[in-house]
Design a protein around this motif. Structure first.
Motif, PDB file in Angstrom:
ATOM      1  N   SER A 256       0.823  -1.209   0.000  1.00 51.47           N
ATOM      2  CA  SER A 256       0.000   0.000   0.000  1.00 51.47           C
ATOM      3  C   SER A 256       0.856   1.258   0.000  1.00 51.47           C
ATOM      4  O   SER A 256       0.627   2.189  -0.780  1.00 51.47           O
ATOM      5  CB  SER A 256      -0.922  -0.018   1.223  1.00 51.47           C
ATOM      6  OG  SER A 256      -1.661   1.185   1.310  1.00 51.47           O
ATOM      7  N   VAL A 257       1.874   1.296   0.850  1.00 51.45           N
ATOM      8  CA  VAL A 257       2.747   2.474   0.930  1.00 51.45           C
ATOM      9  C   VAL A 257       3.517   2.642  -0.380  1.00 51.45           C
ATOM     10  O   VAL A 257       3.626   3.759  -0.911  1.00 51.45           O
ATOM     11  CB  VAL A 257       3.707   2.349   2.126  1.00 51.45           C
ATOM     12  CG1 VAL A 257       4.766   3.457   2.085  1.00 51.45           C
ATOM     13  CG2 VAL A 257       2.940   2.413   3.438  1.00 51.45           C
ATOM     14  N   CYS A 258       4.046   1.554  -0.914  1.00 46.86           N
ATOM     15  CA  CYS A 258       4.813   1.647  -2.163  1.00 46.86           C
ATOM     16  C   CYS A 258       3.941   2.129  -3.318  1.00 46.86           C
ATOM     17  O   CYS A 258       4.366   2.981  -4.115  1.00 46.86           O
ATOM     18  CB  CYS A 258       5.438   0.292  -2.498  1.00 46.86           C
ATOM     19  SG  CYS A 258       6.786  -0.185  -1.405  1.00 46.86           S
ATOM     20  N   GLN A 259       2.744   1.606  -3.427  1.00 43.47           N
ATOM     21  CA  GLN A 259       1.850   2.025  -4.508  1.00 43.47           C
ATOM     22  C   GLN A 259       1.469   3.488  -4.356  1.00 43.47           C
ATOM     23  O   GLN A 259       1.412   4.240  -5.344  1.00 43.47           O
ATOM     24  CB  GLN A 259       0.606   1.132  -4.507  1.00 43.47           C
ATOM     25  CG  GLN A 259       0.887  -0.289  -4.967  1.00 43.47           C
ATOM     26  CD  GLN A 259      -0.266  -1.238  -4.703  1.00 43.47           C
ATOM     27  OE1 GLN A 259      -1.292  -0.855  -4.122  1.00 43.47           O
ATOM     28  NE2 GLN A 259      -0.109  -2.499  -5.102  1.00 43.47           N
ATOM     29  N   ARG A 260       1.227   3.907  -3.130  1.00 39.82           N
ATOM     30  CA  ARG A 260       0.803   5.288  -2.885  1.00 39.82           C
ATOM     31  C   ARG A 260       1.896   6.287  -3.242  1.00 39.82           C
ATOM     32  O   ARG A 260       1.619   7.399  -3.696  1.00 39.82           O
ATOM     33  CB  ARG A 260       0.393   5.428  -1.415  1.00 39.82           C
ATOM     34  CG  ARG A 260      -0.256   6.756  -1.094  1.00 39.82           C
ATOM     35  CD  ARG A 260      -1.062   6.680   0.190  1.00 39.82           C
ATOM     36  NE  ARG A 260      -0.239   6.423   1.361  1.00 39.82           N
ATOM     37  CZ  ARG A 260      -0.270   5.305   2.078  1.00 39.82           C
ATOM     38  NH1 ARG A 260      -1.083   4.316   1.731  1.00 39.82           N
ATOM     39  NH2 ARG A 260       0.507   5.173   3.138  1.00 39.82           N
ATOM     40  N   HIS A 261       3.140   5.888  -3.096  1.00 40.76           N
ATOM     41  CA  HIS A 261       4.257   6.813  -3.311  1.00 40.76           C
ATOM     42  C   HIS A 261       5.060   6.508  -4.574  1.00 40.76           C
ATOM     43  O   HIS A 261       6.113   7.111  -4.793  1.00 40.76           O
ATOM     44  CB  HIS A 261       5.180   6.810  -2.092  1.00 40.76           C
ATOM     45  CG  HIS A 261       4.531   7.366  -0.859  1.00 40.76           C
ATOM     46  ND1 HIS A 261       4.454   8.715  -0.600  1.00 40.76           N
ATOM     47  CD2 HIS A 261       3.896   6.739   0.181  1.00 40.76           C
ATOM     48  CE1 HIS A 261       3.821   8.907   0.547  1.00 40.76           C
ATOM     49  NE2 HIS A 261       3.474   7.728   1.048  1.00 40.76           N
ATOM     50  N   GLY A 262       4.568   5.609  -5.393  1.00 43.07           N
ATOM     51  CA  GLY A 262       5.228   5.320  -6.662  1.00 43.07           C
ATOM     52  C   GLY A 262       6.587   4.666  -6.518  1.00 43.07           C
ATOM     53  O   GLY A 262       7.504   4.918  -7.321  1.00 43.07           O
TER      54      GLY A 262
END
Length: 287
Positions: A256-262
Motif C-alpha cells: 500500500s505504501v509503495c503504490q501510494r508513493h510510486g
C-alpha cells in the motif's frame, strides 16, 4: 584479515566481491551458511588484493558496457576498507571505463566515495542499495552490532537523494518474534518515502536459516533473548524459510505504501532496474 590472489573477479552477471567474510556481526547473516564453502573464520576477512587489476582487465575486454554490482555476498564497506580502499580503487576503474555501478551496503562509509558515485552517475548510472531491517535503534544495535544503525543509514539515503543518486532499499530479513511488527515496517517505510527511494526489495516478511547461519543465529538468541530459540524450534523446526505469522498484514502495509508513493516494489522489476544500463552508453566506443 588475510590476503589472496584471486583468479577472477566478475561473475557471469557482472557482480564482484572484493572481500570474503564480514565484520559487521549481523546475527542473521546468510553469508555464514556452510554452502558458501568458507575455509576460514567468517570474521577473518579474505582480501582479494589483486581485485583492481582483475577488474581493469575484465572491463577492458568487455564488448558492451553494463552495470557492475558489488556487495551481494559481503559488504564492500567493512572496517578494513578504511585502510585498504580496494572498493574505492574498483570504483575508480568503473568510472574511468564508463561502466555503471550497483553497490549494496549497510555502512555509512560509502559516503567517503560520494565524489566517485556522483561522477559515475553523471556519466552512466550509479545505484546505491541500502539494507534496512530494524527501525528501533536499540534493537538494531543488537541485531546488527558493528555497523551504523538504521537511523544513520536513512540519513545516508537522504544525502544520496540530495546528490541525485538513485537508491534501492533491501527490506530483508524480517525476524519472527523480533522485528515483524507493524511499527517496525511503518517506520522503515517512512524512512524510504522521505528519502524518495527508487525501489524496495522485499521477499516477504520472514527470514531464511540454513546450516552455519542457523547455529550462529540461535547462539545470538540465547545471549540476547533467552527462551526465544525454543519458540523457533517449536514453530519452524529446521525449515529453511521462516515466514512471520504477520506476513499477510505486513505485506499489505508494504504494498500500500509503495503504490501510494510510486516506489518500485515488485522484486523482478527492482532487479531489472538494478541491471539496466542506460541505452546510449551500451555500445563501447572505438576510441
Amino acid at each position: 584479515m588475510h590476503f589472496v590472489d584471486a583468479k577472477g573477479i566478475l561473475s557471469q552477471l557482472n557482480g564482484m566481491n572484493v572481500y570474503r567474510g564480514c565484520t559487521h556481526g549481523c546475527i542473521y547473516c546468510d553469508s555464514r551458511s556452510a554452502c558458501y564453502g568458507f575455509t576460514h573464520a567468517f570474521e577473518d576477512i579474505e582480501v582479494k588484493r589483486n581485485a583492481p587489476q582483475l577488474l581493469e582487465k575484465a572491463l577492458r575486454s568487455k564488448r558492451r558496457k553494463c552495470m557492475i554490482g558489488t556487495g551481494a555476498m559481503c559488504d564492500p564497506y567493512m572496517h578494513c576498507e578504511e585502510e585498504l580502499q580496494i572498493t574505492r580503487k574498483c570504483l575508480e576503474l568503473i568510472e574511468r571505463y564508463e561502466f555503471g555501478a550497483a553497490i549494496q551496503t549497510k555502512s555509512d562509509r560509502i559516503l567517503r566515495d560520494l565524489d566517485l558515485l556522483k561522477r559515475i552517475n553523471e556519466k552512466t548510472k550509479c545505484v546505491v542499495q541500502m539494507t534496512l531491517t530494524t527501525y528501533d535503534e536499540e534493537l538494531c544495535r543488537i541485531l546488527e552490532p558493528n555497523v551504523c544503525t538504521t537511523g544513520r543509514r536513512a540519513q545516508v539515503l537522504e544525502i544520496l537523494r540530495d546528490e541525485g543518486i538513485p537508491t534501492v532499499v533491501w527490506l530483508s530479513p524480517i525476524l519472527p518474534f523480533l522485528n515483524d511488527t507493524k511499527e517496525n515496517i511503518e517506520g522503515i517505510l517512512e524512512y524510504c518515502v522521505r528519502a524518495k527511494v527508487r525501489g524496495i526489495i522485499c521477499f516477504g516478511m520472514g527470514m531464511t536459516l540454513r546450516e552455519g547461519d542457523r547455529e550462529y543465529y540461535y547462539q545470538a538468541l540465547d545471549r540476547h533473548f533467552p527462551g526465544l530459540r525454543q519458540k523457533y524450534h517449536q514453530k519452524y523446526g529446521y525449515a529453511y524459510e521462516l515466514a512471520s505469522d504477520r506476513n499477510g498484514e505486513l505485506m499489505g502495509i508494504f504494498r500500500s505504501v509503495c503504490q501510494r508513493h510510486g516506489i518500485l516494489h515488485d522484486v523482478d522489476a527492482c532487479f531489472r532496474y538494478l541491471h539496466e544500463f542506460p541505452e546510449k552508453y551500451e555500445q563501447l566506443t572505438l576510441f
